[in-house]
Enzyme design. Structure first.
Site, mmCIF file in Angstrom:
data_model
loop_
_atom_site.group_PDB
_atom_site.id
_atom_site.type_symbol
_atom_site.label_atom_id
_atom_site.label_comp_id
_atom_site.label_asym_id
_atom_site.label_seq_id
_atom_site.Cartn_x
_atom_site.Cartn_y
_atom_site.Cartn_z
ATOM 1 N N CYS A 1 0.826 -1.215 0.000
ATOM 2 C CA CYS A 1 0.000 0.000 0.000
ATOM 3 C C CYS A 1 0.861 1.266 0.000
ATOM 4 O O CYS A 1 1.693 1.453 0.884
ATOM 5 C CB CYS A 1 -0.880 -0.034 1.252
ATOM 6 S SG CYS A 1 -1.779 1.490 1.541
ATOM 7 N N TRP B 1 -7.489 -7.376 4.433
ATOM 8 C CA TRP B 1 -6.077 -7.716 4.613
ATOM 9 C C TRP B 1 -5.902 -8.839 5.613
ATOM 10 O O TRP B 1 -6.283 -8.688 6.783
ATOM 11 C CB TRP B 1 -5.294 -6.510 5.125
ATOM 12 C CG TRP B 1 -5.219 -5.342 4.195
ATOM 13 C CD1 TRP B 1 -5.930 -4.171 4.305
ATOM 14 C CD2 TRP B 1 -4.381 -5.201 3.046
ATOM 15 N NE1 TRP B 1 -5.579 -3.320 3.281
ATOM 16 C CE2 TRP B 1 -4.632 -3.926 2.495
ATOM 17 C CE3 TRP B 1 -3.441 -6.027 2.428
ATOM 18 C CZ2 TRP B 1 -3.982 -3.454 1.356
ATOM 19 C CZ3 TRP B 1 -2.791 -5.556 1.287
ATOM 20 C CH2 TRP B 1 -3.062 -4.291 0.769
ATOM 21 N N PHE C 1 -11.762 -1.195 5.790
ATOM 22 C CA PHE C 1 -10.753 -1.705 6.744
ATOM 23 C C PHE C 1 -9.372 -1.489 6.140
ATOM 24 O O PHE C 1 -8.755 -2.415 5.603
ATOM 25 C CB PHE C 1 -11.019 -3.174 7.032
ATOM 26 C CG PHE C 1 -12.417 -3.437 7.538
ATOM 27 C CD1 PHE C 1 -12.831 -2.918 8.757
ATOM 28 C CD2 PHE C 1 -13.314 -4.186 6.782
ATOM 29 C CE1 PHE C 1 -14.123 -3.152 9.230
ATOM 30 C CE2 PHE C 1 -14.607 -4.426 7.246
ATOM 31 C CZ PHE C 1 -15.005 -3.914 8.467
ATOM 32 N N THR C 2 -8.902 -0.259 6.216
ATOM 33 C CA THR C 2 -7.693 0.124 5.488
ATOM 34 C C THR C 2 -6.435 0.100 6.358
ATOM 35 O O THR C 2 -6.499 0.190 7.586
ATOM 36 C CB THR C 2 -7.850 1.553 4.906
ATOM 37 O OG1 THR C 2 -8.114 2.449 5.986
ATOM 38 C CG2 THR C 2 -8.985 1.626 3.894
ATOM 39 N N VAL C 3 -5.310 -0.022 5.686
ATOM 40 C CA VAL C 3 -4.005 0.231 6.285
ATOM 41 C C VAL C 3 -3.501 1.547 5.692
ATOM 42 O O VAL C 3 -3.904 1.878 4.575
ATOM 43 C CB VAL C 3 -3.002 -0.901 5.969
ATOM 44 C CG1 VAL C 3 -3.334 -2.140 6.755
ATOM 45 C CG2 VAL C 3 -2.917 -1.209 4.487
ATOM 46 N N SER D 1 -2.806 8.194 6.526
ATOM 47 C CA SER D 1 -1.349 8.247 6.418
ATOM 48 C C SER D 1 -0.774 9.660 6.456
ATOM 49 O O SER D 1 0.282 9.891 7.037
ATOM 50 C CB SER D 1 -0.902 7.548 5.135
ATOM 51 O OG SER D 1 -1.404 8.227 4.001
HETATM 52 N N1 LIG Z 1 -6.644 7.673 3.381
HETATM 53 C C1 LIG Z 1 -5.981 6.488 3.671
HETATM 54 C C2 LIG Z 1 -6.137 5.494 2.536
HETATM 55 C C3 LIG Z 1 -5.624 4.137 2.902
HETATM 56 C C4 LIG Z 1 -6.078 3.074 1.902
HETATM 57 O O1 LIG Z 1 -6.957 3.315 1.068
HETATM 58 N N2 LIG Z 1 -5.456 1.876 1.979
HETATM 59 C C5 LIG Z 1 -5.840 0.787 1.104
HETATM 60 C C6 LIG Z 1 -4.643 0.014 0.587
HETATM 61 S S1 LIG Z 1 -3.598 0.885 -0.483
HETATM 62 C C7 LIG Z 1 -6.645 -0.233 1.880
HETATM 63 O O2 LIG Z 1 -6.253 -0.646 2.948
HETATM 64 N N3 LIG Z 1 -7.761 -0.663 1.317
HETATM 65 C C8 LIG Z 1 -8.570 -1.702 1.880
HETATM 66 C C9 LIG Z 1 -9.984 -1.576 1.469
HETATM 67 O O3 LIG Z 1 -10.350 -0.558 0.868
HETATM 68 O O4 LIG Z 1 -10.751 -2.503 1.766
HETATM 69 C C10 LIG Z 1 -4.534 6.806 3.967
HETATM 70 O O5 LIG Z 1 -3.895 7.574 3.219
HETATM 71 O O6 LIG Z 1 -4.034 6.310 4.962
#
Ligand SMILES: N[C@@H](CCC(=O)N[C@@H](CS)C(=O)NCC(=O)O)C(=O)O
Length: 305
Positions: free
Chosen positions: A41, A74, A111-113, A129
């Site tokens: 990511c 994830w 559920f983002t990282v 981030s």
């Molecule tokens: N605004 C967030 C965006 C994070 C994001 O979109 N991460 C993606 C991976 S690149 C994610 O975990 N997506 C999982 C999903 O959407 O289910 C940041 O910049 O931290």
């Protein structure tokens, strides 16, 4: 992923937006915070780079998920034992999703990282981030050596310039590649990809004869852009159809800037895992790549200096 009625992709805002500060709910403390990331990511990679550059490795341990994001999101290594991925050392969670539901059982978002986790209150401090890197920039300065504490990726005198760059690099480059790749109509794709390359053209001019975007020093503007550019030729050109030009073939100034940071600065190199990057995109987005075949090229992933 969801698209709007006109076929364009809109990224949802992150939900946990707290800061770590003295006197606040989340105080700067040793052995209290933990970082969950994916090497795949780009947003998470920003946090890895700043964590390393600021020397926060001992203060903020990190856990890396498997790049194969499936129907449950994830997974940790306990569920999908991909090379260089980890089990969840805190709760033995199976997926990142479990952490979000521990923090808020009613959570209804993505559920983002990255996730910056508070071990004391068992909750998420922040999952955005751009804010986590600002937290890392100063929140732990009292615990690290002076030379690391003095490093500032968002210096007051350069803030206007950095903010101005971020304001168009985020929509047109960082998120622009996703708008191109996730577009579900010809019109929304064509518009997005054009905006990506117009922004790259502009960056090529800005980086002419320069090692950094702003003020002849490394700032968050470089770090925020770099994580997208390192993925461009290996993934975005093919998978997201950003194929008007490659970085290596069409943007010599951007390519030199990319390579210098990768090869001369350990923090960038160790935060980059091309196997995780390529596997994630080509494996996880089944609407774009139903066979899940991961292309072998380009070779090399990044050119030598
Ligand atoms: N605004 C967030 C965006 C994070 C994001 O979109 N991460 C993606 C991976 S690149 C994610 O975990 N997506 C999982 C999903 O959407 O289910 C940041 O910049 O931290």
């Amino acid at each position: 992923m969801k698209t709007e009625a006109d076929g364009s992709f809109k990224r949802a805002d992150a939900s946990f937006r707290n800061f770590i500060e003295k006197g606040g709910r989340f105080e700067p403390e040793k052995d209290r915070y933990h970082l969950y990331v994916s090497y795949a990511c780009p947003w998470a990679t920003r946090t890895l780079i700043v964590r390393k550059l600021k020397g926060l490795e001992d203060l903020i341990p990190v856990t890396v998920v498997s790049p194969r994001m499936g129907s449950q999101g994830w997974p940790f290594a306990s569920v999908d034992n991909f090379e260089a991925s980890d089990e969840d050392p805190l709760y033995k969670s199976e997926h990142v999703k479990d952490l979000y539901l521990k923090a808020d059982p009613d959570y209804g978002g993505r559920f983002t990282v990255p996730v910056l986790w508070d071990k004391k209150n068992h909750t998420i401090v922040n999952n955005e981030s751009s804010e986590i890197i600002r937290i890392f920039n100063h929140a732990f300065d009292e615990f690290i050596p002076k030379d690391k504490a003095e490093i500032d990726f968002y210096p007051t005198e350069l803030r206007n310039e950095i903010d101005e760059l971020n304001s168009w690099i985020y929509p047109n480059v960082n998120n622009g590649v996703y708008r191109s790749g996730f577009a579900s109509t010809q019109e929304s794709y064509s518009k997005a990809v054009k905006e990506v390359f117009e922004a790259l053209d502009k960056l090529e001019t800005i980086l002419d004869g320069k090692d950094y975007l702003v003020g002849n020093r490394l700032t968050e503007a470089d770090i925020r852009l770099w994580v997208t550019i390192i993925r461009f030729d290996p993934v975005y050109v093919g998978h997201f159809k950003c194929n008007i030009r490659t970085i290596r073939g069409g943007y010599p100034n951007i390519n030199t800037w990319l390579k210098k940071l990768y090869w001369n600065n350990e923090a960038f190199k160790v935060s980059t895992n091309f196997n995780h990057i390529k596997t994630h995109y080509y494996w996880s987005h089944s609407a774009i790549n139903p066979t899940r075949i991961v292309p072998v090229g380009p070779f090399p992933d990044i050119e030598p200096l």
